[in-house]
Scaffold this motif. Structure first.
Motif, mmCIF file in Angstrom:
data_model
loop_
_atom_site.group_PDB
_atom_site.id
_atom_site.type_symbol
_atom_site.label_atom_id
_atom_site.label_comp_id
_atom_site.label_asym_id
_atom_site.label_seq_id
_atom_site.Cartn_x
_atom_site.Cartn_y
_atom_site.Cartn_z
ATOM 1 N N VAL A 138 0.845 -1.197 0.000
ATOM 2 C CA VAL A 138 0.000 0.000 0.000
ATOM 3 C C VAL A 138 0.886 1.255 0.000
ATOM 4 C CG1 VAL A 138 -1.708 1.348 1.292
ATOM 5 C CG2 VAL A 138 -1.930 -1.121 1.167
ATOM 6 N N ALA A 139 1.930 1.233 0.845
ATOM 7 C CA ALA A 139 2.841 2.379 0.922
ATOM 8 C C ALA A 139 3.516 2.642 -0.423
ATOM 9 C CB ALA A 139 3.888 2.141 1.999
ATOM 10 N N LEU A 140 3.777 1.586 -1.192
ATOM 11 C CA LEU A 140 4.444 1.750 -2.485
ATOM 12 C C LEU A 140 3.549 2.404 -3.538
ATOM 13 C CD1 LEU A 140 6.587 -1.512 -2.855
ATOM 14 C CD2 LEU A 140 7.390 0.836 -2.525
ATOM 15 N N LEU A 141 2.256 2.485 -3.276
ATOM 16 C CA LEU A 141 1.376 3.221 -4.186
ATOM 17 C C LEU A 141 1.761 4.694 -4.257
ATOM 18 C CD1 LEU A 141 -2.122 1.685 -3.280
ATOM 19 C CD2 LEU A 141 -0.812 1.304 -5.377
ATOM 20 N N VAL A 142 2.407 5.181 -3.201
ATOM 21 C CA VAL A 142 2.902 6.562 -3.175
ATOM 22 C C VAL A 142 3.858 6.819 -4.336
ATOM 23 C CG1 VAL A 142 4.357 8.162 -1.847
ATOM 24 C CG2 VAL A 142 2.562 6.851 -0.686
ATOM 25 N N GLU A 143 4.554 5.764 -4.777
ATOM 26 C CA GLU A 143 5.536 5.913 -5.850
ATOM 27 C C GLU A 143 4.895 6.277 -7.190
ATOM 28 O OE1 GLU A 143 8.842 5.960 -5.574
ATOM 29 O OE2 GLU A 143 8.616 5.704 -3.410
ATOM 30 N N ILE A 144 3.599 6.060 -7.336
ATOM 31 C CA ILE A 144 2.904 6.524 -8.548
ATOM 32 C C ILE A 144 3.054 8.036 -8.661
ATOM 33 C CG2 ILE A 144 0.670 6.741 -9.705
ATOM 34 C CD1 ILE A 144 1.665 3.906 -9.757
ATOM 35 N N ASN A 145 2.838 8.730 -7.565
ATOM 36 C CA ASN A 145 3.042 10.182 -7.569
ATOM 37 C C ASN A 145 4.513 10.539 -7.729
ATOM 38 O OD1 ASN A 145 3.735 12.552 -5.220
ATOM 39 N ND2 ASN A 145 2.482 13.132 -6.969
ATOM 40 N N SER A 146 5.399 9.729 -7.136
ATOM 41 C CA SER A 146 6.830 10.029 -7.220
ATOM 42 C C SER A 146 7.323 10.060 -8.666
ATOM 43 C CB SER A 146 7.635 8.994 -6.422
ATOM 44 O OG SER A 146 7.359 9.110 -5.039
ATOM 45 N N ILE A 147 6.673 9.312 -9.554
ATOM 46 C CA ILE A 147 7.040 9.360 -10.976
ATOM 47 C C ILE A 147 6.991 10.796 -11.477
ATOM 48 C CG2 ILE A 147 6.305 8.703 -13.313
ATOM 49 C CD1 ILE A 147 5.252 6.068 -12.084
ATOM 50 N N PHE A 148 5.919 11.497 -11.137
ATOM 51 C CA PHE A 148 5.730 12.862 -11.636
ATOM 52 C C PHE A 148 6.554 13.878 -10.847
ATOM 53 C CE2 PHE A 148 2.032 10.288 -12.631
ATOM 54 C CZ PHE A 148 2.019 10.414 -14.019
ATOM 55 N N LEU A 149 6.845 13.560 -9.586
ATOM 56 C CA LEU A 149 7.768 14.404 -8.824
ATOM 57 C C LEU A 149 9.165 14.363 -9.447
ATOM 58 C CD1 LEU A 149 6.869 13.691 -5.073
ATOM 59 C CD2 LEU A 149 6.708 15.885 -6.255
ATOM 60 N N HIS A 150 9.596 13.174 -9.845
ATOM 61 C CA HIS A 150 10.923 13.041 -10.458
ATOM 62 C C HIS A 150 10.951 13.666 -11.856
ATOM 63 C CE1 HIS A 150 11.999 10.740 -7.050
ATOM 64 N NE2 HIS A 150 11.422 9.606 -7.418
ATOM 65 N N LEU A 151 9.872 13.494 -12.609
ATOM 66 C CA LEU A 151 9.797 14.136 -13.925
ATOM 67 C C LEU A 151 9.869 15.650 -13.780
ATOM 68 C CD1 LEU A 151 7.080 12.007 -15.766
ATOM 69 C CD2 LEU A 151 9.508 12.179 -16.358
ATOM 70 N N ARG A 152 9.242 16.173 -12.743
ATOM 71 C CA ARG A 152 9.292 17.611 -12.480
ATOM 72 C C ARG A 152 10.730 18.062 -12.269
ATOM 73 N NH1 ARG A 152 9.629 20.593 -7.813
ATOM 74 N NH2 ARG A 152 8.665 22.676 -7.876
ATOM 75 N N GLN A 153 11.483 17.305 -11.474
ATOM 76 C CA GLN A 153 12.876 17.655 -11.220
ATOM 77 C C GLN A 153 13.719 17.587 -12.499
ATOM 78 O OE1 GLN A 153 12.847 19.341 -8.241
ATOM 79 N NE2 GLN A 153 14.831 18.415 -7.905
ATOM 80 N N ILE A 154 13.449 16.594 -13.325
ATOM 81 C CA ILE A 154 14.178 16.457 -14.598
ATOM 82 C C ILE A 154 13.899 17.653 -15.496
ATOM 83 C CG2 ILE A 154 14.261 15.131 -16.757
ATOM 84 C CD1 ILE A 154 13.827 12.601 -14.974
ATOM 85 N N LEU A 155 12.639 18.058 -15.580
ATOM 86 C CA LEU A 155 12.274 19.216 -16.408
ATOM 87 C C LEU A 155 12.886 20.501 -15.857
ATOM 88 C CD1 LEU A 155 8.530 18.285 -17.037
ATOM 89 C CD2 LEU A 155 10.357 18.301 -18.753
ATOM 90 N N LEU A 156 12.934 20.617 -14.535
ATOM 91 C CA LEU A 156 13.573 21.790 -13.920
ATOM 92 C C LEU A 156 15.056 21.849 -14.273
ATOM 93 C CD1 LEU A 156 11.984 21.855 -10.340
ATOM 94 C CD2 LEU A 156 11.925 23.722 -11.987
ATOM 95 N N MET A 157 15.729 20.716 -14.153
ATOM 96 C CA MET A 157 17.158 20.691 -14.437
ATOM 97 C C MET A 157 17.455 20.929 -15.919
ATOM 98 S SD MET A 157 18.835 17.774 -11.981
ATOM 99 C CE MET A 157 20.466 18.466 -12.269
#
Length: 243
Positions: A138-157
């Motif tokens: 259940v806790a790993l479902l949080v990683e669905i959102n983390s995909i877009f958090l990481h994409l955000r960081q990639i786009l920022l960089m």
């Protein structure tokens, strides 16, 4: 008689090594743009984290889709592969912990190091005891959102803040943050409270402390995302890129 070595620990070790190798080879697979070349380790780190989020978040989602009955027993039963998926995540968080410790100043990374420590302890218990694997899933479902958090960081960089792609990702990031992060943490807290008489005191204490730490951390991150992506100023964007 010697104590048997847990197969779960072998998966953790293998996962650590695999993510370490991936991190080392990512600069060739995904060369950093000119704007990210001054922070090459961070570029590799984010792409490694994205790979883990796709694997673990997608795996957790598939587990609950294919085995909906899993929600009936999050303690003693789990679908095939779930234990290995949690062990793989422990290996990743250990690798990311070491990567940040070696490449980032402590005052910049202490929040994530603290977060990773809590996750490693909680997931480690599930791996070693073969209990609460469903709860960890259940806790790993949080990683669905983390995909877009990481994409955000990639786009920022990559200096792609003022693009349609970044704006679309910001909206999806916000939506998945509420659904897969805030709602998931709230559901986990509720489950712990409702099942407090069926969970051993030690496990209940670890889970309660974990939720007490994760919930305010995620509320603060949500506020930061709102301020940066929807009420943004140049200083916020520059700081996010550096972080």
């Amino acid at each position: 008689m010697p104590m048997a070595f847990s197969p779960g620990l072998l998966v953790v070790a293998g996962s650590f090594a695999a993510f370490r190798l991936l991190n080392r080879g990512l600069e060739r697979l995904v060369p950093p743009p000119p704007s990210a070349r001054s922070n090459r380790w961070k570029w590799r780190n984010i792409w490694t984290s994205l790979a883990h989020s796709v694997l673990s978040g997608g795996g957790a989602l598939a587990g609950f889709y294919l085995y909906p009955e899993l929600s009936n027993d999050l303690v003693s039963t789990h679908p095939p592969g779930a234990h290995s998926l949690v062990a793989v995540s422990v290996g990743y968080f250990l690798e990311d912990f070491v990567d940040m410790l070696c490449n980032q100043k402590l005052h910049q990374s202490w929040e994530l190091l603290f977060h990773h420590s809590v996750v490693i302890i909680c997931f480690g218990i599930a791996v070693l005891l073969h209990q609460y694997v469903g709860f960890a899933l259940v806790a790993l479902l949080v990683e669905i959102n983390s995909i877009f958090l990481h994409l955000r960081q990639i786009l920022l960089m990559a200096n792609l803040v003022h693009t349609t792609c970044y704006r679309l990702n910001s909206l999806i990031n916000l939506g998945t943050y509420v659904v897969f992060r805030m709602a998931t943490l709230a559901w986990m807290t509720r489950w712990l409270f409702l099942n407090r008489h069926n969970v051993p005191p030690a496990a209940y204490a670890v889970g309660t402390v974990g939720m007490a730490i994760m919930t305010p951390m995620n509320i603060i991150l949500f506020y930061r995302l709102l301020r940066s992506d929807f009420f943004k100023c140049r200083r916020d964007v520059r700081r996010d890129k550096e972080e």
